[in-house]
Design a protein around this motif. Structure first.
Motif, PDB file in Angstrom:
ATOM      1  N   ASP A 101      -7.600  -5.140  -4.542  1.00  0.00           N
ATOM      2  CA  ASP A 101      -7.147  -6.115  -3.561  1.00  0.00           C
ATOM      3  C   ASP A 101      -7.832  -7.434  -3.899  1.00  0.00           C
ATOM      4  O   ASP A 101      -9.029  -7.601  -3.691  1.00  0.00           O
ATOM      5  CB  ASP A 101      -7.518  -5.671  -2.151  1.00  0.00           C
ATOM      6  CG  ASP A 101      -6.959  -6.595  -1.079  1.00  0.00           C
ATOM      7  OD1 ASP A 101      -6.772  -7.808  -1.357  1.00  0.00           O
ATOM      8  OD2 ASP A 101      -6.723  -6.126   0.039  1.00  0.00           O
ATOM      9  N   THR A 118       0.830  -1.202   0.000  1.00  0.00           N
ATOM     10  CA  THR A 118       0.000   0.000   0.000  1.00  0.00           C
ATOM     11  C   THR A 118       0.867   1.255   0.000  1.00  0.00           C
ATOM     12  O   THR A 118       0.541   2.234  -0.683  1.00  0.00           O
ATOM     13  CB  THR A 118      -0.967  -0.014   1.200  1.00  0.00           C
ATOM     14  OG1 THR A 118      -1.805  -1.169   1.096  1.00  0.00           O
ATOM     15  CG2 THR A 118      -1.837   1.229   1.227  1.00  0.00           C
ATOM     16  N   GLU A 127      -3.142  -6.136  -5.918  1.00  0.00           N
ATOM     17  CA  GLU A 127      -2.465  -6.798  -4.815  1.00  0.00           C
ATOM     18  C   GLU A 127      -3.009  -8.215  -4.681  1.00  0.00           C
ATOM     19  O   GLU A 127      -4.204  -8.427  -4.842  1.00  0.00           O
ATOM     20  CB  GLU A 127      -2.685  -6.044  -3.502  1.00  0.00           C
ATOM     21  CG  GLU A 127      -2.080  -4.659  -3.478  1.00  0.00           C
ATOM     22  CD  GLU A 127      -2.204  -3.991  -2.118  1.00  0.00           C
ATOM     23  OE1 GLU A 127      -2.329  -4.697  -1.098  1.00  0.00           O
ATOM     24  OE2 GLU A 127      -2.187  -2.743  -2.083  1.00  0.00           O
ATOM     25  N   ASP A 155      -3.080  -1.456   6.426  1.00  0.00           N
ATOM     26  CA  ASP A 155      -2.116  -0.384   6.204  1.00  0.00           C
ATOM     27  C   ASP A 155      -0.912  -0.512   7.130  1.00  0.00           C
ATOM     28  O   ASP A 155      -0.263   0.466   7.463  1.00  0.00           O
ATOM     29  CB  ASP A 155      -2.779   0.984   6.420  1.00  0.00           C
ATOM     30  CG  ASP A 155      -3.707   1.349   5.282  1.00  0.00           C
ATOM     31  OD1 ASP A 155      -3.438   0.910   4.149  1.00  0.00           O
ATOM     32  OD2 ASP A 155      -4.686   2.061   5.532  1.00  0.00           O
ATOM     33  N   THR A 183      -5.709   4.320  -0.299  1.00  0.00           N
ATOM     34  CA  THR A 183      -5.729   3.405   0.842  1.00  0.00           C
ATOM     35  C   THR A 183      -5.991   2.005   0.333  1.00  0.00           C
ATOM     36  O   THR A 183      -6.399   1.810  -0.811  1.00  0.00           O
ATOM     37  CB  THR A 183      -6.824   3.800   1.860  1.00  0.00           C
ATOM     38  OG1 THR A 183      -8.091   3.749   1.209  1.00  0.00           O
ATOM     39  CG2 THR A 183      -6.585   5.206   2.416  1.00  0.00           C
ATOM     40  N   SER A 184      -5.789   1.041   1.202  1.00  0.00           N
ATOM     41  CA  SER A 184      -6.003  -0.346   0.812  1.00  0.00           C
ATOM     42  C   SER A 184      -7.474  -0.579   0.480  1.00  0.00           C
ATOM     43  O   SER A 184      -8.356  -0.201   1.245  1.00  0.00           O
ATOM     44  CB  SER A 184      -5.581  -1.278   1.935  1.00  0.00           C
ATOM     45  OG  SER A 184      -5.831  -2.618   1.576  1.00  0.00           O
ATOM     46  N   THR A 195       1.961   1.736  -3.479  1.00  0.00           N
ATOM     47  CA  THR A 195       0.831   2.181  -4.291  1.00  0.00           C
ATOM     48  C   THR A 195       0.512   3.649  -4.041  1.00  0.00           C
ATOM     49  O   THR A 195       0.191   4.385  -4.980  1.00  0.00           O
ATOM     50  CB  THR A 195      -0.402   1.295  -4.038  1.00  0.00           C
ATOM     51  OG1 THR A 195      -0.044  -0.072  -4.315  1.00  0.00           O
ATOM     52  CG2 THR A 195      -1.568   1.693  -4.911  1.00  0.00           C
ATOM     53  N   HIS A 204      -6.868   0.508  -8.080  1.00  0.00           N
ATOM     54  CA  HIS A 204      -6.165  -0.254  -7.048  1.00  0.00           C
ATOM     55  C   HIS A 204      -7.076  -1.384  -6.590  1.00  0.00           C
ATOM     56  O   HIS A 204      -8.155  -1.142  -6.063  1.00  0.00           O
ATOM     57  CB  HIS A 204      -5.822   0.698  -5.891  1.00  0.00           C
ATOM     58  CG  HIS A 204      -4.992   0.099  -4.817  1.00  0.00           C
ATOM     59  ND1 HIS A 204      -4.866   0.702  -3.592  1.00  0.00           N
ATOM     60  CD2 HIS A 204      -4.230  -1.014  -4.764  1.00  0.00           C
ATOM     61  CE1 HIS A 204      -4.067  -0.016  -2.824  1.00  0.00           C
ATOM     62  NE2 HIS A 204      -3.678  -1.065  -3.521  1.00  0.00           N
TER      63      HIS A 204
END
Length: 160
Positions: free
Chosen positions: A84, A44, A109, A143, A61-62, A47, A82
């Protein structure tokens, strides 16, 4: 897309962020990065730096609980998507997110086992942190990649 392979040691969280800023300045629409590394490795943080280098709206943020976040450009460049993929089990679930791979810079990710079904080329970014490194550096587990310990970042290109 940047030249690969890249193999670099990153000493602090600030260095990881700065590396991401430099990397982000070299990325263009259609670039896809797959980030792999343990919890707290710096995915993160990297990123966030990439987002700053791209000039996108933050904060980055994640996306753990929403699966994917799109950060529009503030400077006329491509947006940053982004993703996850930790909770995804099949490539079709990644495809169902309806991501604009061609018109965005996409960071996934935990997507190493899923990405080859939806893309033909990407940068594989592996972040290693020291064995025994703290996973509880931050208050949010997603995070918690802010502990200042050296990390090794390896970037390899897949596809053309």
């Amino acid at each position: 897309m940047i030249d690969s392979p890249v193999d670099v040691v990153i000493h602090t969280a600030d260095d990881m962020h700065d590396f991401g800023v430099r990397l982000g300045r070299d990325l263009t629409a259609g670039d896809l990065l797959v980030l792999t590394g343990p919890l707290g490795a710096g995915k993160t943080t990297l990123t966030r730096g990439i987002g700053e280098g791209l000039g996108v709206r933050g904060p980055v943020t994640s996306p753990t609980f929403v699966l994917a976040r799109t950060h529009p450009s503030l400077v006329g460049g491509p947006p940053l998507v982004h993703v996850d993929a930790y909770r995804l089990s099949e490539p079709i679930e990644l495809d169902d997110l309806d991501i604009d791979f061609a018109g965005s810079v996409v960071i996934v990710e935990w997507g190493r086992s899923l990405i080859d079904a939806v893309a033909s080329a990407w940068l594989d970014v592996e972040i290693e942190r020291p064995t025994g490194a703290s996973e509880s550096a931050g208050t949010d587990a997603a995070d918690s990649d802010v502990t200042d310990e050296p990390r090794r970042v390896r970037i390899f290109r897949h596809g053309s």
